[in-house]
Design a protein around this motif. Structure first.
Motif, PDB file in Angstrom:
ATOM      1  N   LEU A 148       0.862  -1.181   0.000  1.00  0.00           N
ATOM      2  CA  LEU A 148       0.000   0.000   0.000  1.00  0.00           C
ATOM      3  C   LEU A 148       0.895   1.228   0.000  1.00  0.00           C
ATOM      4  O   LEU A 148       1.704   1.405   0.904  1.00  0.00           O
ATOM      5  CB  LEU A 148      -0.897   0.005   1.239  1.00  0.00           C
ATOM      6  CG  LEU A 148      -1.717  -1.262   1.502  1.00  0.00           C
ATOM      7  CD1 LEU A 148      -2.446  -1.140   2.824  1.00  0.00           C
ATOM      8  CD2 LEU A 148      -2.681  -1.516   0.367  1.00  0.00           C
ATOM      9  N   ALA A 149       0.759   2.086  -0.998  1.00  0.00           N
ATOM     10  CA  ALA A 149       1.670   3.220  -1.131  1.00  0.00           C
ATOM     11  C   ALA A 149       0.903   4.537  -1.077  1.00  0.00           C
ATOM     12  O   ALA A 149      -0.012   4.776  -1.866  1.00  0.00           O
ATOM     13  CB  ALA A 149       2.451   3.139  -2.443  1.00  0.00           C
ATOM     14  N   ALA A 150       1.278   5.379  -0.120  1.00  0.00           N
ATOM     15  CA  ALA A 150       0.653   6.696   0.013  1.00  0.00           C
ATOM     16  C   ALA A 150       1.219   7.635  -1.042  1.00  0.00           C
ATOM     17  O   ALA A 150       2.429   7.709  -1.248  1.00  0.00           O
ATOM     18  CB  ALA A 150       0.890   7.255   1.404  1.00  0.00           C
TER      19      ALA A 150
ATOM     20  N   THR B 215      10.958   9.245  -1.112  1.00  0.00           N
ATOM     21  CA  THR B 215      11.980   8.531  -1.873  1.00  0.00           C
ATOM     22  C   THR B 215      11.585   7.076  -2.065  1.00  0.00           C
ATOM     23  O   THR B 215      11.764   6.500  -3.143  1.00  0.00           O
ATOM     24  CB  THR B 215      13.332   8.614  -1.136  1.00  0.00           C
ATOM     25  OG1 THR B 215      13.694   9.986  -0.982  1.00  0.00           O
ATOM     26  CG2 THR B 215      14.420   7.882  -1.907  1.00  0.00           C
ATOM     27  N   ARG B 216      11.009   6.475  -1.023  1.00  0.00           N
ATOM     28  CA  ARG B 216      10.560   5.085  -1.122  1.00  0.00           C
ATOM     29  C   ARG B 216       9.473   4.922  -2.176  1.00  0.00           C
ATOM     30  O   ARG B 216       9.454   3.931  -2.911  1.00  0.00           O
ATOM     31  CB  ARG B 216      10.044   4.595   0.229  1.00  0.00           C
ATOM     32  CG  ARG B 216      11.117   4.258   1.244  1.00  0.00           C
ATOM     33  CD  ARG B 216      10.486   3.629   2.484  1.00  0.00           C
ATOM     34  NE  ARG B 216       9.847   2.364   2.171  1.00  0.00           N
ATOM     35  CZ  ARG B 216       8.966   1.751   2.967  1.00  0.00           C
ATOM     36  NH1 ARG B 216       8.588   2.321   4.108  1.00  0.00           N
ATOM     37  NH2 ARG B 216       8.435   0.587   2.631  1.00  0.00           N
TER      38      ARG B 216
ATOM     39  N   ILE C 235       3.983   1.691   2.314  1.00  0.00           N
ATOM     40  CA  ILE C 235       4.916   2.811   2.209  1.00  0.00           C
ATOM     41  C   ILE C 235       4.150   4.015   2.732  1.00  0.00           C
ATOM     42  O   ILE C 235       3.298   4.569   2.039  1.00  0.00           O
ATOM     43  CB  ILE C 235       5.366   3.032   0.761  1.00  0.00           C
ATOM     44  CG1 ILE C 235       6.095   1.797   0.230  1.00  0.00           C
ATOM     45  CG2 ILE C 235       6.258   4.266   0.658  1.00  0.00           C
ATOM     46  CD1 ILE C 235       6.465   1.878  -1.238  1.00  0.00           C
ATOM     47  N   PRO C 236       4.386   4.410   3.984  1.00  0.00           N
ATOM     48  CA  PRO C 236       3.584   5.486   4.571  1.00  0.00           C
ATOM     49  C   PRO C 236       3.877   6.826   3.918  1.00  0.00           C
ATOM     50  O   PRO C 236       4.899   7.011   3.250  1.00  0.00           O
ATOM     51  CB  PRO C 236       4.007   5.474   6.040  1.00  0.00           C
ATOM     52  CG  PRO C 236       5.378   4.890   6.032  1.00  0.00           C
ATOM     53  CD  PRO C 236       5.408   3.901   4.902  1.00  0.00           C
ATOM     54  N   GLY C 237       2.956   7.747   4.119  1.00  0.00           N
ATOM     55  CA  GLY C 237       3.138   9.063   3.527  1.00  0.00           C
ATOM     56  C   GLY C 237       1.952   9.962   3.801  1.00  0.00           C
ATOM     57  O   GLY C 237       1.304   9.831   4.839  1.00  0.00           O
TER      58      GLY C 237
END
Length: 272
Positions: A4-6, A17-18, A108-110
């Motif tokens: 799961l990518a924010a 960057t991630r 990938i938090p954000g």
């Protein structure tokens, strides 16, 4: 695995960057809107050309198992249009299916509009609840707000700009004119604005029109004083409905301000 990518909620520079590395390496992306994702790839200068499949509210139930099956053999990057997937966005069905199937899920938090609005609202942040979008239909909206009348935690809502004034006036009716609220508009963008005040003040401001993405942050209800005997009766009623005595005492204590220990002992004595 499922990743799961924010994604940025407004300012492209908030892409981590991630996230950029994951987009460059992704073989499969499950996207809420494939066009939005393609624009994000272009804006970030991503040269990778992964397989992009649509995963949105209307097809997630049918496609969740397929996405999980793909993830058995390679990573699937799951994106919503903005912010963290599953938070009032697609993704929950896939995560639930993955958990049931034993497929790893990570994140990938954000950026998150919920937490960002809460942080800048000026309202208590120690305890809060996210209520999602306010119902469009007047009757459903009124019932939702009535159910939250005694909620002591700060509440966060999503709302469309065209219905913001209507919702604020409905909140005046439900919670009174003096409850504190913050309208957080266009968070992280050029025209970011946070309007704070009482419900009546902010509703009047919204009558002139609101533009952009909107998050409403509403103060929780003050504890309501009630006679101790009445509070003990409330504990007994909850226990009769199947709630554990300890939990019932805690719930009533939170709502009334009476001591959890005193309520527990009094209700126990009354039961015996």
């Amino acid at each position: 695995m499922i990743i799961l990518a924010a994604t940025p909620i407004g300012n492209l520079a908030d892409a981590s960057t991630r996230l950029v590395e994951a987009l460059e390496e992704a073989q499969t992306i499950a996207a809420e809107d494939t066009r939005t994702t393609q624009r994000l790839l272009a804006a970030l200068g991503i040269t990778n050309r992964p397989r992009v499949i649509a995963l949105h509210d209307h097809n997630e139930k049918d496609r969740a198992d397929d996405v999980v099956e793909i993830a058995r053999h390679g990573d699937v990057l799951l994106l919503s249009d903005a912010g963290m997937p599953t938070v009032s966005d697609p993704g929950y069905g896939v995560v639930a299916a993955a958990a049931a199937a034993g497929v790893t899920v990570t994140a990938i938090p954000g950026p998150s509009a919920v937490v960002t609005a809460l942080a800048v609202s000026g309202l208590p942040t120690d305890r809060f609840t996210f209520e999602g979008f306010v119902p469009r239909k007047p009757g459903e909206r009124a019932r939702m707000l009535a159910a939250l009348d005694a909620e002591p935690r700060t509440m966060v809502f999503f709302e469309s700009p065209s219905r913001t004034a209507t919702t604020l006036h409905a909140m005046v009716e439900a919670f009174g004119p003096d409850r504190r609220v913050a309208v957080c508009r266009e968070l992280t963008k050029l025209h970011e604005q946070v309007v704070r005040g009482s419900l009546s003040e902010v509703a009047s401001w919204a009558d002139d029109g609101v533009r952009g993405e909107v998050v409403l942050v509403l103060a929780g209800a003050h504890r309501r004083a009630s006679p101790f005997a009445e509070a003990v009766t409330q504990v007994g009623a909850l226990v009769a409905e199947g709630v554990r005595l300890k939990d019932a005492a805690g719930e009533v204590a939170e709502a009334t301000g009476h001591s959890r220990r005193d309520l527990y002992q009094a209700a126990l004595a009354a039961r015996n």
